[in-house]
Design an enzyme around this catalytic site. Structure first.
Site, mmCIF file in Angstrom:
data_model
loop_
_atom_site.group_PDB
_atom_site.id
_atom_site.type_symbol
_atom_site.label_atom_id
_atom_site.label_comp_id
_atom_site.label_asym_id
_atom_site.label_seq_id
_atom_site.Cartn_x
_atom_site.Cartn_y
_atom_site.Cartn_z
ATOM 1 N N LEU A 188 0.977 -1.434 0.011
ATOM 2 C CA LEU A 188 0.204 -0.109 0.129
ATOM 3 C C LEU A 188 0.978 1.124 0.035
ATOM 4 C CD1 LEU A 188 -2.772 -1.009 2.849
ATOM 5 C CD2 LEU A 188 -2.908 -1.097 0.330
ATOM 6 N N ASP A 189 0.148 2.340 -0.498
ATOM 7 C CA ASP A 189 0.782 3.717 -0.517
ATOM 8 C C ASP A 189 1.202 4.110 1.042
ATOM 9 O OD1 ASP A 189 1.085 3.774 -3.295
ATOM 10 O OD2 ASP A 189 -0.786 5.037 -3.406
ATOM 11 N N TYR A 190 2.265 5.043 1.215
ATOM 12 C CA TYR A 190 2.444 5.422 2.498
ATOM 13 C C TYR A 190 1.328 6.037 3.140
ATOM 14 C CZ TYR A 190 4.622 8.653 6.018
ATOM 15 O OH TYR A 190 5.160 9.400 7.072
#
Length: 294
Positions: free
Chosen positions: A132-134
């Site tokens: 997942l993105d940050y």
């Protein structure tokens, strides 16, 4: 570590063929041939060229993995959704990197999961299956060995894992249910953004409206492909960027991170042939934004 299949074979087949048909990669078979494991048929050590038929019990025994000493093992906490013999499902908080990189190489989710796994009995080396993105919260799945990871490659490459998200998008979507089918590619070498272009890779995002607000819409989203920033880029392309997603033009009045949560993941366990389903509840900051909109 070892894995076993019990089958009734109506006709003769080479052991190597049987293993490949059950998802064993050529790379794994090569490792076994070079002494990094054994194959047992009905509890007898066997060669890959052997013919098998009838009721068989095939077991692969592999040497235990060793953790890479150059990768930091963090003991910071993780939110475990589920753990079984094959998988470890984690609910990732927002503002946390999934894997080590320039921004953080010591305490990412992968570092934390490695620290946890190495302190279990028996210990193991986790391998990340989904990222997942940050700023995105939610479910991240790890395999408990590189062999388990390799057994899932077909489901990963063919996008047969069902990934379901909740997203809060700006404005009022007109269609209750739709498929966004627009090719995506990197905007430029310097940019992190993804944009719609004919030269991009095929990308499909399906959504269902869950609730409408005055200036936003809550949607359930299913990915049919797995492009970087796919949900964020697709909704921005149809003029409904995610709330809080500054990179794609979303409003940051209510929150300064994109309202995107990986809610559920479904896959077929290649060892049991049963459906595995993992779910991570929506976090507090996401719920707070929804309450403000109500």
């Amino acid at each position: 570590m070892q894995y076993t299949w019990k089958k009734n074979l109506n006709q003769k087949v080479k052991l190597q063929t049987f293993l490949k048909e059950n998802g064993i990669s050529g790379r794994t078979l090569k490792k076994i041939r070079h002494g990094e494991g054994e194959i047992l048929v009905n509890q007898t050590i066997s060669k890959q060229s052997q013919w098998i038929s009838g009721d068989v019990e095939v077991t692969i025994i592999l040497k235990d993995e060793k953790a890479d000493p150059t990768v930091n093992q963090s003991m910071l906490p993780i939110d475990i959704v589920c753990e079984n013999d094959y998988f470890l499902a984690i609910n990732k908080a927002a503002n946390l990197s999934s894997v080590p990189g320039p921004k953080d190489s010591q305490n990412t989710l992968a570092n934390r999961v490695l620290g946890y796994a190495q302190h279990q009995l028996p210990s193991y080396v986790p391998h990340i299956l989904t990222r997942l993105d940050y700023d995105t919260s939610g479910l991240v799945l790890f395999a408990k060995s590189n062999f388990i990871q390799s057994m899932l490659q077909q489901q990963i490459s063919q996008h047969t894992m069902k990934k379901t998200y909740y997203a809060l998008v700006s404005g009022k979507l007109e269609k209750e249910h739709a498929l966004i089918d627009l090719p995506l590619e990197k905007e430029s070498f310097e940019s992190a953004r993804r944009v719609v272009r004919e030269s991009g890779k095929p990308s499909q995002t399906e959504y269902w409206i869950q609730e409408r607000y005055e200036n936003a819409t809550l949607v359930k989203v299913r990915l049919h492909t797995g492009r970087t920033h796919q949900i964020r880029a697709h909704f921005a392309a149809i003029k409904h960027p995610l709330v809080g997603d500054e990179l794609y033009g979303g409003t940051t009045t209510l929150i300064k991170r994109q309202m995107l949560h990986a809610y559920q993941l479904e896959l077929v366990n290649p060892f049991t042939n049963k459906l595995e389903k993992f779910t991570a509840e929506i976090p507090h900051d996401f719920k707070e934004v929804i309450q403000k909109l109500k």
